[in-house]
Design an enzyme around this catalytic site. Structure first.
Site, PDB file in Angstrom:
ATOM      1  CB  CYS A 108       3.656   4.004  -2.590  1.00 51.55           C
ATOM      2  SG  CYS A 108       3.032   5.672  -2.881  1.00 51.55           S
TER       3      CYS A 108
ATOM      4  CB  CYS B 180      -0.083   5.788  -2.656  1.00 51.58           C
ATOM      5  SG  CYS B 180       1.346   5.964  -1.572  1.00 51.58           S
TER       6      CYS B 180
END
Ligand SMILES: *[C@@H]1O[C@H](CO)[C@@H](O)[C@H](O)[C@H]1NC(C)=O
Ligand SMILES: *[C@@H]1O[C@H](CO)[C@@H](O)[C@H](O)[C@H]1NC(C)=O
Length: 263
Positions: free
Chosen positions: A87, A169
Site C-alpha cells: 500500500c 491499495c
C-alpha cells in the site's frame, strides 16, 4: 590443382565449419540463456522455489502454438508467487519505462513497479515462446507483440499486470508521458488492464505524475485524462502533477529526499 587453390578451398571449408559450429553453439546458448537468466534473477528473491516456478512458467507455453497461449495459462505460475499488496508504494506506468525504473531501482523505499516484483523482474525484457511438437523454449523467431494477441510474452504481461493491479491499495502512483500525443491511451495495458482493476474499497487515491521532458507536447491538461478520471471507480480520488524528468532523477539520486517530497 595448385597449392594455393587447395589452401583457399581448405580455408573456406574450415571457415564454414567454424560458422556452423558457432551458429549451433549460439542457438543452444540462446536457449540456455533464458533458463539461466530466470534462475539468476529468481535466486535474488530468497523466499521462492525457483525450480518450481521455472517448471510452472514452461508449462504455460511449451509445446504450444505461440499464437495460442491464453492469459489463463499463467494462472498456476502467478498463484505460486502471488503479488503482495504494498500500500502507498505501488507504481504503474505507460510509455515511461526507463525513467520509472531509473527511479525505482534506487528508491525501493518509496515505489515498486511490477518489474520490481519477483515474477516481473525475472521476465523483464525477455522474449520466449514454444513450438508445437517441441519441449524447448525459444528466444528467437517468436511472434512480435502485435502479431497475435495470445502470444506467450503478451499474455504473461497481461495476466501479471492484472494481478498486480488487483492488489493495488492506498495511494497509487502512475507515471505517464508528456512526450506523446495521447498520454492516456485506451489501448495501453495501463488503460485497458490496470485502471479497471483499481477498486475504491482498496485504492484511496490515484496520483498521476506527468513526466515532462524538454520537448513536452502533453501535460495534465490533456483531454485524454478526462477518460482516465471517468474510468476510475467512484470513490477513488484523482490528482495529476506535471513533473520534469530531471526532478524525478534527482529523487532517485538523493535518498535523503523523503518519498512524499519527490515531486
Ligand atoms: C488481455 O487479455 C484479455 C483476456 O484475454 C483480452 O481481452 C485483452 O484484449 C488483453 N489485452 C491486451 C492489452 O493484450
Ligand atoms: C494508442 O496506442 C496505439 C498503440 O501504440 C497507437 O497505434 C495509437 O495511435 C494510439 N492512439 C492515440 C490516440 O494516440
Amino acid at each position: 590443382m595448385g597449392l594455393c587453390k587447395k589452401l583457399l578451398i581448405g580455408g573456406g571449408i574450415t571457415a564454414l565449419i567454424i560458422l556452423i559450429l558457432g551458429l549451433s553453439l549460439g542457438l543452444t546458448v540462446g536457449r540456455r540463456n533464458i533458463r539461466s537468466t530466470f534462475f539468476s534473477r529468481c535466486e535474488k528473491f530468497k523466499e521462492h522455489d525457483c525450480k518450481k516456478l521455472w517448471d510452472l512458467f514452461e508449462k504455460a507455453y511449451v509445446n504450444k502454438d505461440p499464437c495460442k497461449v491464453p492469459v489463463e495459462a499463467y494462472n498456476p505460475l502467478i498463484a505460486a508467487a502471488p503479488f503482495k499488496p504494498q500500500c502507498n508504494k505501488m507504481m504503474f506506468w505507460s510509455k515511461t519505462k526507463d525513467v520509472v525504473h531509473g527511479l525505482t531501482a534506487k528508491r525501493k523505499d518509496c515505489f515498486v513497479t511490477l518489474e520490481d516484483t519477483l515474477l516481473g523482474s525475472v521476465l523483464d525484457d525477455l522474449t520466449w515462446c514454444g513450438k508445437e511438437g517441441s519441449k524447448d523454449t525459444f528466444t528467437a523467431g517468436c511472434p512480435e507483440w502485435s502479431e497475435c494477441v495470445n502470444n506467450p510474452v503478451r499474455s504473461f504481461w497481461n495476466r501479471s499486470s492484472a494481478a498486480f493491479a488487483d492488489v493495488a491499495c492506498g495511494d497509487v502512483t502512475a507515471m505517464l508521458s508528456g512526450s506523446i500525443d495521447t498520454p492516456f491511451n485506451s489501448t495501453s495495458n495501463f488503460a485497458s488492464i490496470e485502471v479497471p482493476r483499481f477498486k475504491a474499497s482498496r485504492v484511496k487515491k490515484l496520483n498521476v505524475v506527468m513526466v515532462i521532458q524538454k520537448n513536452a507536447i502533453s501535460n495534465c491538461n490533456h483531454p485524454s485524462l478526462k477518460n482516465l478520471r471517468q474510468s476510475l471507480d467512484t470513490g477513488i480520488t484523482y490528482s495529476c502533477k506535471d513533473v520534469s524528468e530531471s526532478r524525478i532523477q534527482e529523487c532517485g539520486a538523493k535518498p535523503e529526499i523523503a518519498c512524499g517530497a519527490c515531486w
